[in-house]
Enzyme design. Structure first.
Site, short mmCIF file in Angstrom:
data_model
loop_
_atom_site.label_atom_id
_atom_site.label_comp_id
_atom_site.label_asym_id
_atom_site.label_seq_id
_atom_site.Cartn_x
_atom_site.Cartn_y
_atom_site.Cartn_z
N GLU A 1 25.33 23.83 -74.59
CA GLU A 1 24.10 22.27 -74.53
C GLU A 1 23.86 21.75 -75.50
O GLU A 1 23.65 22.51 -77.01
CB GLU A 1 22.19 23.26 -74.65
CG GLU A 1 22.12 24.16 -73.66
CD GLU A 1 20.74 23.59 -73.10
OE1 GLU A 1 20.53 22.72 -71.69
OE2 GLU A 1 20.27 24.23 -73.84
N ASN B 1 13.71 24.86 -67.11
CA ASN B 1 13.17 24.88 -68.42
C ASN B 1 12.01 24.48 -68.92
O ASN B 1 12.02 22.76 -69.47
CB ASN B 1 14.21 24.65 -69.81
CG ASN B 1 13.53 25.15 -71.11
OD1 ASN B 1 12.76 25.40 -71.18
ND2 ASN B 1 13.88 25.04 -71.84
N HIS C 1 17.64 29.25 -77.47
CA HIS C 1 17.52 27.79 -77.52
C HIS C 1 17.18 26.85 -79.05
O HIS C 1 17.64 27.45 -79.85
CB HIS C 1 16.55 27.08 -76.62
CG HIS C 1 16.39 26.54 -75.98
ND1 HIS C 1 15.92 25.10 -76.72
CD2 HIS C 1 16.74 25.22 -74.62
CE1 HIS C 1 15.80 23.51 -76.14
NE2 HIS C 1 16.15 24.13 -74.99
N LYS D 1 9.94 24.45 -70.84
CA LYS D 1 9.15 23.92 -72.22
C LYS D 1 7.56 24.84 -72.08
O LYS D 1 7.12 24.96 -72.04
CB LYS D 1 9.56 22.44 -72.66
CG LYS D 1 11.18 22.56 -72.90
CD LYS D 1 11.65 21.28 -73.76
CE LYS D 1 12.85 21.24 -72.62
NZ LYS D 1 13.68 19.98 -73.80
P1 PGA Z 1 16.67 18.26 -71.77
O1 PGA Z 1 16.38 20.11 -71.82
O2 PGA Z 1 16.76 18.15 -69.66
O3 PGA Z 1 15.39 18.20 -71.64
O4 PGA Z 1 17.85 17.72 -72.58
C1 PGA Z 1 17.07 21.03 -71.60
C2 PGA Z 1 17.55 22.23 -72.16
O5 PGA Z 1 15.80 22.99 -72.06
O6 PGA Z 1 18.17 22.26 -73.40
#
Ligand code: PGA
Length: 236
Positions: free
Chosen positions: A156, A8, A86, A10
């Site tokens: 998560e 991901n 998410h 983001k």
């Molecule tokens: P992270 O994000 O690995 O930066 O904690 C996890 C996610 O995208 O939910």
């Protein structure tokens, strides 16, 4: 079954960065696992059908409305997975389980695999409500949905995302088994469950020892080409 690893991105990579990233990873990504890259949506066309990995979207519209991404549009650009619900979307856009349910249906209608995020806040964890919260999230996300093997759940814990903190191995095992059992009882199907939240090259081997897991959802660490290649190489 092959492990599913969701990357991901983001909003962390801009145009120059994504071009560099693709260049660095394209010949190094393992093919013995399902690697699903979820870039920022404007970069999805850079991937369509060109490489050995699958393409996911970080979001999908629950409605066909201005500014949203429809399932049809995503499908036509080679997208075969979507991250749904998410915690960023819940936090900043007030996405609730009813909207998540519409998004799951939009995915299924277009033969796209939804990766449905579930997990508790730190307050819910402290009040020992994790199990109840997740069961409610799943029940509402899958209302009137035929749950089959093409649905993935990502556990998560909200407090673990981007925080550098991960739950204990025992805790992940317990929650993942609970998720699998509860889906099996409600829908008579075994589905894939991933873990996500603060995965790095330092903790991946320990997390990978959890037999119940079918893969991982990796955020921040997935945006650095060297880091993600070494993390993937530590997964068996
Ligand atoms: P992270 O994000 O690995 O930066 O904690 C996890 C996610 O995208 O939910």
């Amino acid at each position: 079954m092959k492990k599913t690893i969701v990357l991901n991105h983001k909003t962390d990579l801009d145009y120059e960065n994504i071009k560099y990233y693709i260049d660095q990873i394209k010949d190094k990504i393992r093919t013995d696992m399902d690697i699903v890259i979820c870039p920022s949506s404007i970069f999805i066309p850079f991937f369509n059908g060109r490489y050995n990995f699958k393409i996911g979207s970080q979001n999908i519209g629950g409605y066909h409305a201005t500014g949203e991404l429809s399932g049809e549009e995503l499908k036509s650009m080679g997208v075969s997975y979507v991250i749904v619900g998410h915690s960023d979307r819940k936090k900043y856009y007030n996405e609730d389980n009813r909207l998540i349910n519409l998004k799951v249906k939009e995915c299924i209608k277009n033969n796209i695999t939804p990766i449905v995020c579930v997990g508790e806040t730190i307050e819910e964890k402290e009040l020992k409500k994790t199990q109840d919260v997740i069961i409610k999230q799943m029940r509402e996300a899958f209302r009137d949905v035929k749950v089959d093997q093409d649905i993935i759940i990502a556990y998560e814990p909200i407090w673990a995302i981007g925080s550098g903190i991960t739950p204990s191995i025992t805790c992940i095992k317990e929650i993942v088994s609970m998720i699998k059992n509860s889906i099996y009882h409600a829908h008579n199907v075994n589905i894939r469950v991933l873990y996500g939240g603060s995965i790095t090259e330092k903790n991946i081997e320990k997390l990978n020892s959890i037999d119940e897991l079918d893969g991982f959802l990796i955020g921040k660490s997935s945006t650095n080409p060297d880091k993600i290649i070494s993390i993937l190489n530590l997964i068996d």
